[in-house]
Design a protein around this motif. Structure first.
Motif, PDB file in Angstrom:
ATOM      1  N   ASN A  34      49.218  50.726  24.203  1.00  0.00           N
ATOM      2  CA  ASN A  34      50.025  49.810  25.011  1.00  0.00           C
ATOM      3  C   ASN A  34      49.426  49.523  26.378  1.00  0.00           C
ATOM      4  O   ASN A  34      50.033  48.829  27.195  1.00  0.00           O
TER       5      ASN A  34
ATOM      6  N   LEU B 163      61.173  36.554  24.560  1.00  0.00           N
ATOM      7  CA  LEU B 163      60.783  37.789  25.237  1.00  0.00           C
ATOM      8  C   LEU B 163      61.880  38.377  26.113  1.00  0.00           C
ATOM      9  O   LEU B 163      61.725  39.476  26.643  1.00  0.00           O
TER      10      LEU B 163
ATOM     11  N   HIS C 156      63.037  41.886  25.245  1.00  0.00           N
ATOM     12  CA  HIS C 156      62.016  42.903  25.528  1.00  0.00           C
ATOM     13  C   HIS C 156      61.958  43.204  27.023  1.00  0.00           C
ATOM     14  O   HIS C 156      61.880  44.368  27.434  1.00  0.00           O
TER      15      HIS C 156
ATOM     16  N   MET D 123      62.822  46.802  28.844  1.00  0.00           N
ATOM     17  CA  MET D 123      61.834  47.484  29.691  1.00  0.00           C
ATOM     18  C   MET D 123      62.352  47.669  31.111  1.00  0.00           C
ATOM     19  O   MET D 123      62.139  48.711  31.730  1.00  0.00           O
TER      20      MET D 123
ATOM     21  N   TYR E  35      60.005  52.542  28.408  1.00  0.00           N
ATOM     22  CA  TYR E  35      59.173  51.394  28.755  1.00  0.00           C
ATOM     23  C   TYR E  35      57.683  51.671  28.526  1.00  0.00           C
ATOM     24  O   TYR E  35      56.885  50.748  28.358  1.00  0.00           O
TER      25      TYR E  35
ATOM     26  N   ASN F 237      56.497  50.773  24.627  1.00  0.00           N
ATOM     27  CA  ASN F 237      56.614  49.421  24.131  1.00  0.00           C
ATOM     28  C   ASN F 237      55.391  49.019  23.294  1.00  0.00           C
ATOM     29  O   ASN F 237      54.254  49.364  23.620  1.00  0.00           O
TER      30      ASN F 237
ATOM     31  N   ARG G  55      55.185  45.589  21.879  1.00  0.00           N
ATOM     32  CA  ARG G  55      55.024  44.121  21.879  1.00  0.00           C
ATOM     33  C   ARG G  55      54.017  43.685  22.935  1.00  0.00           C
ATOM     34  O   ARG G  55      53.221  42.767  22.722  1.00  0.00           O
TER      35      ARG G  55
END
Length: 417
Positions: A197, A324, A327, A331, A342, A345, A347
């Motif tokens: 990530n 988004l 998301h 976060m 967070y 994540n 994505r």
């Protein structure tokens, strides 16, 4: 040292940074615990050089660290310093931090993660994330930067991290005429593996072993942005990276958090067919005038807050941005309530372009906003201490290493004579 190949970009970012980062007493957002200065490698670019062993000294016990953080508790800690896996009690140290409701990351060369059982042991203890040293896919790169060809070992380590589902950030050192062509390849690899990530491109610093390197090997974060712009054929464009920096710095300043000028950050969004840059979703161009208004009014908190909220609203005035929102909300809530969600994540992939301070680019005005605090044993008192300003502490430690090395050399010459 060439700070940037683009004078306009650097001047504009420098001006914006010092316009909004006016609070020298802002909150530190990263705390590193250095449980050891020992290491399992002898990297040619190491900031401590060959004299590391002379400064290894006393290591704090798990109990000392627990008592220290109980008195000054934070929510996020990174175990760093030398190589944390040199500590036999590392699982106990991680478990202690988790018992105190802390999110735990480890900075590591990863060599011990070849043992999947050991990695699982750390994961079971509560380890939230690994920042792993991984410089690319070329064998020559490792021979130059790390002193030996360890590519196969590194690939095995990455496979173990993937199998364990361990949230991971890649830390890649980039040097000119060594591995700058690996930049986009590392990005593609990170995008395809959603256990990763974060991707940090870190430049060589003129400290320790790298003091003997030729000047043409050195590079600054701005140049890596140019490399990525060129290698992605403008998909990740410098102008949009710049807009994202302004947004990011404005948010950090509004939250009263310290942040370093020498660390620039960007984001891409994973899609089925690869990735899209964050500016393909967020309307950065529409938000920019309001970010500039925030800068103009940042000393008047409520006016500044209104400008920043308007800027954030403008970001989502684009159809693709709506996908988004969930998301970002998740976060943001995780970050606000200081939970570890967070950092897990999948994505988004954050991309950082970073360097540390060294004698050539040390800037006292920048160091006042250093975002890292180092918790380690003080040399003189022997007590566990928090040093605000991680880069300044690194420089001081490197200076001690050079003094030790110079003293040892003089003694050897005298004995031979």
């Amino acid at each position: 040292v060439l700070l940037s190949g683009n004078a306009f970009y650097y001047a504009q970012l420098d001006d914006f940074y010092f316009s909004v980062m006016t609070n020298d007493r802002g909150a530190l957002i990263e705390y590193e615990i250095w449980p050891t200065l020992r290491c399992t490698m002898g990297c040619s670019t190491c900031c401590f050089g060959a004299a590391r062993t002379a400064l290894e000294g006393r290591e704090p016990s798990c109990g000392e660290i627990e008592r220290f953080i109980a008195a000054d508790k934070k929510s996020f800690y990174t175990l760093s310093g030398g190589e944390p896996t040199c500590r036999d009690d590392l699982p106990q140290l991680i478990a202690m931090l988790k018992k105190n409701r802390c999110a735990v990351t480890i900075n590591s060369n990863g060599l011990k993660f070849v043992d999947g059982v050991y990695l699982r042991q750390l994961q079971d203890a509560g380890l939230d994330r690994v920042n792993i040293q991984f410089d690319g896919f070329d064998r020559r790169t490792y021979r130059v930067l790390r002193g030996e060809d360890i590519l196969d070992t590194k690939l095995a380590i990455m496979n173990n991290l993937k199998s364990a589902g361990m949230p991971t950030t890649i830390n890649a050192v980039i040097a000119k005429n060594v591995n700058e062509e690996e930049v986009s390849r590392l990005l593609d690899y990170a995008v395809k593996n959603d256990f990763i990530n974060g991707l940090t491109f870190f430049t060589i610093c003129f400290v320790g072993g790298a003091r003997d390197w030729p000047s043409e090997r050195f590079i600054m974060p701005d140049e890596i942005i140019d490399i990525l712009d060129r290698q992605t054929r403008g998909k990740i464009a410098r102008k949009n990276v710049f807009l994202f920096q302004k947004l990011h710095l404005a948010i950090k300043a509004f939250l009263g958090q310290k942040y370093c000028l020498y660390n620039q950050i960007y984001m891409v969004v994973r899609e089925k067919e690869g990735y899209e840059p964050i500016d393909a979703y967020l309307n950065l161009a529409l938000a920019e005038p309001w970010i500039d208004r925030y800068r103009a009014w940042h000393r008047r908190k409520w006016v500044a807050a209104g400008c920043l909220m308007t800027a954030v609203t403008c970001l989502f005035i684009r159809r693709r941005a709506l996908s988004l929102i969930g998301h970002f909300i998740g976060m943001s809530i995780s970050y606000f309530f200081k939970t570890s969600r967070y950092i897990k994540n999948k994505r988004f992939l954050s991309i950082s372009f970073s360097t540390g301070c060294d004698p050539y680019k040390f800037d006292e005005a920048v160091i006042r906003h250093c975002k890292t605090g180092v918790i380690t044993v003080a040399e003189q008192s022997g007590a566990l201490t928090c040093f605000n300003g991680g880069c300044a502490y690194n420089l001081d430690l490197e200076r001690q290493c050079r003094r030790v090395a110079a003293g040892g050399g003089a003694k050897a010459v005298k004995e031979n004579a």
